[in-house]
Design a protein around this motif. Structure first.
Motif, short mmCIF file in Angstrom:
data_model
loop_
_atom_site.label_atom_id
_atom_site.label_comp_id
_atom_site.label_asym_id
_atom_site.label_seq_id
_atom_site.Cartn_x
_atom_site.Cartn_y
_atom_site.Cartn_z
N THR A 151 1.64 3.58 2.24
CA THR A 151 1.98 3.39 3.02
C THR A 151 2.87 2.66 3.58
O THR A 151 3.94 2.88 4.54
CB THR A 151 1.14 3.37 4.34
OG1 THR A 151 0.64 2.02 5.36
CG2 THR A 151 0.24 4.15 4.78
N ASN B 123 5.89 5.21 8.09
CA ASN B 123 4.11 4.98 8.14
C ASN B 123 3.38 3.97 8.14
O ASN B 123 2.93 3.92 9.52
CB ASN B 123 4.67 5.19 6.40
CG ASN B 123 4.95 6.35 5.81
OD1 ASN B 123 4.24 7.91 6.07
ND2 ASN B 123 5.58 6.60 5.12
N ALA B 124 3.48 2.59 7.66
CA ALA B 124 3.22 1.45 8.64
C ALA B 124 3.01 0.85 10.05
O ALA B 124 2.36 0.89 10.83
CB ALA B 124 3.59 0.37 7.26
N THR C 297 1.38 -1.04 0.19
CA THR C 297 -0.05 0.17 -0.41
C THR C 297 0.88 1.35 0.32
O THR C 297 2.18 1.26 0.18
CB THR C 297 -0.69 0.10 1.21
OG1 THR C 297 0.01 -0.27 2.51
CG2 THR C 297 -1.87 -1.04 1.44
N SER D 294 0.78 1.40 13.09
CA SER D 294 0.60 0.76 13.70
C SER D 294 0.52 0.62 14.91
O SER D 294 -0.16 -0.43 15.68
CB SER D 294 0.65 -0.87 12.92
OG SER D 294 0.32 -0.92 11.65
N LYS E 287 -3.81 -3.85 10.43
CA LYS E 287 -3.97 -3.10 10.19
C LYS E 287 -4.69 -2.40 8.27
O LYS E 287 -4.08 -3.19 8.34
CB LYS E 287 -2.69 -1.87 11.01
CG LYS E 287 -3.10 -0.62 10.43
CD LYS E 287 -3.88 0.77 11.52
CE LYS E 287 -3.22 1.57 11.15
NZ LYS E 287 -3.39 1.90 10.34
N THR E 288 -5.27 -1.36 8.13
CA THR E 288 -5.43 -1.53 7.41
C THR E 288 -4.52 0.14 7.09
O THR E 288 -4.66 0.75 7.96
CB THR E 288 -6.46 -1.14 6.20
OG1 THR E 288 -7.24 0.02 7.43
CG2 THR E 288 -7.33 -2.89 7.08
N ASP E 289 -4.44 0.96 5.56
CA ASP E 289 -4.19 2.04 5.83
C ASP E 289 -5.90 3.42 5.89
O ASP E 289 -4.83 3.94 6.54
CB ASP E 289 -3.79 2.62 4.02
CG ASP E 289 -2.25 2.29 4.14
OD1 ASP E 289 -1.75 1.25 4.60
OD2 ASP E 289 -1.57 2.64 2.59
N ASN E 290 -6.31 2.90 5.41
CA ASN E 290 -7.35 3.31 5.63
C ASN E 290 -8.28 3.13 7.08
O ASN E 290 -9.42 2.17 6.34
CB ASN E 290 -8.45 3.40 4.58
CG ASN E 290 -7.92 4.33 3.30
OD1 ASN E 290 -7.50 4.65 3.61
ND2 ASN E 290 -8.47 4.15 2.78
N ALA F 178 -6.69 -0.07 -0.23
CA ALA F 178 -5.26 0.98 1.21
C ALA F 178 -6.63 1.18 1.99
O ALA F 178 -5.98 1.05 3.51
CB ALA F 178 -5.84 2.14 1.30
N THR G 82 9.97 4.51 4.19
CA THR G 82 8.24 3.98 4.28
C THR G 82 7.74 3.32 5.10
O THR G 82 6.44 3.78 5.65
CB THR G 82 7.63 3.79 2.81
OG1 THR G 82 8.60 5.24 1.52
CG2 THR G 82 6.27 3.90 2.36
N GLY H 8 2.15 -0.51 3.93
CA GLY H 8 1.82 -1.58 5.11
C GLY H 8 1.74 -3.28 3.25
O GLY H 8 0.88 -2.39 2.19
#
Length: 172
Positions: free
Chosen positions: A77, A132-133, A75, A137, A149-152, A93, A128, A79
């Motif tokens: 992020t 981010n991911a 993704t 989390s 976890k998901t980005d969104n 995402a 990244t 992930g």
């Protein structure tokens, strides 16, 4: 002196339930990643070692193909699909989740790749994932991380964005 070609052949070509990294599948243009996410990302490391230790152009090509397939599972992020099975999916995402173990294994594999190549793009991918991911989390106030976890993320109550999980039939 590189790795024994027989060893490389044995690792990459024999049957395994985790078959994403097998040479036959890597060179199959129609093959899509489908195995357990965490294993797909950790199996990148032996492929990196085999490609660089052997100097084999075939293994270098297989590494490039494998990396391009993994990129489709990541993704924005960083992930990597890790809600158990990749199952021929592309990263989304909202719909595809990732577990912290998948982040860790991909981060570790990219760290090895950076060591071997010195490629700035790989360093950016590591950054990244981590900033981010992985940081997204974790709970910033407690020592805990999200299992899935998901980005969104629309909620963080134990399932992927509130999906209803099947109820187990437990004996009474």
């Amino acid at each position: 002196m590189g790795l024994c070609p027989l060893f490389i052949s044995e690792f990459l070509q024999n049957y395994s339930s985790e078959k994403d990294v097998q040479l036959g599948n890597i060179f199959d243009e129609k093959y899509q990643l489908q195995s357990h996410g965490v294993h797909t990302y950790e199996h990148l490391r032996p492929l990196i070692v085999a490609a660089y230790a052997s100097g084999s152009s075939e293994l270098q090509k297989s590494l490039a193909i494998y990396l391009s397939r993994i990129e489709k599972c990541i993704t924005i992020t960083g992930g990597a699909i890790g809600d158990e099975w990749i199952a021929k999916r592309l990263a989304d995402a909202t719909k595809t989740g990732y577990e912290y173990c998948s982040l860790q294994e991909l981060l570790d594999s990219y760290s090895l790749l950076l060591q071997k190549t010195g490629n700035a793009k790989t360093a950016d991918e590591i950054e990244t994932i981590f900033y981010n991911a992985a940081q997204g989390s974790r709970n910033p106030y407690h020592s805990s991380i999200a299992y899935l976890k998901t980005d969104n993320s629309f909620e963080m109550l134990g399932t992927k964005n509130g999906e209803i999980e099947p109820i187990e039939n437990k004996p009474v």
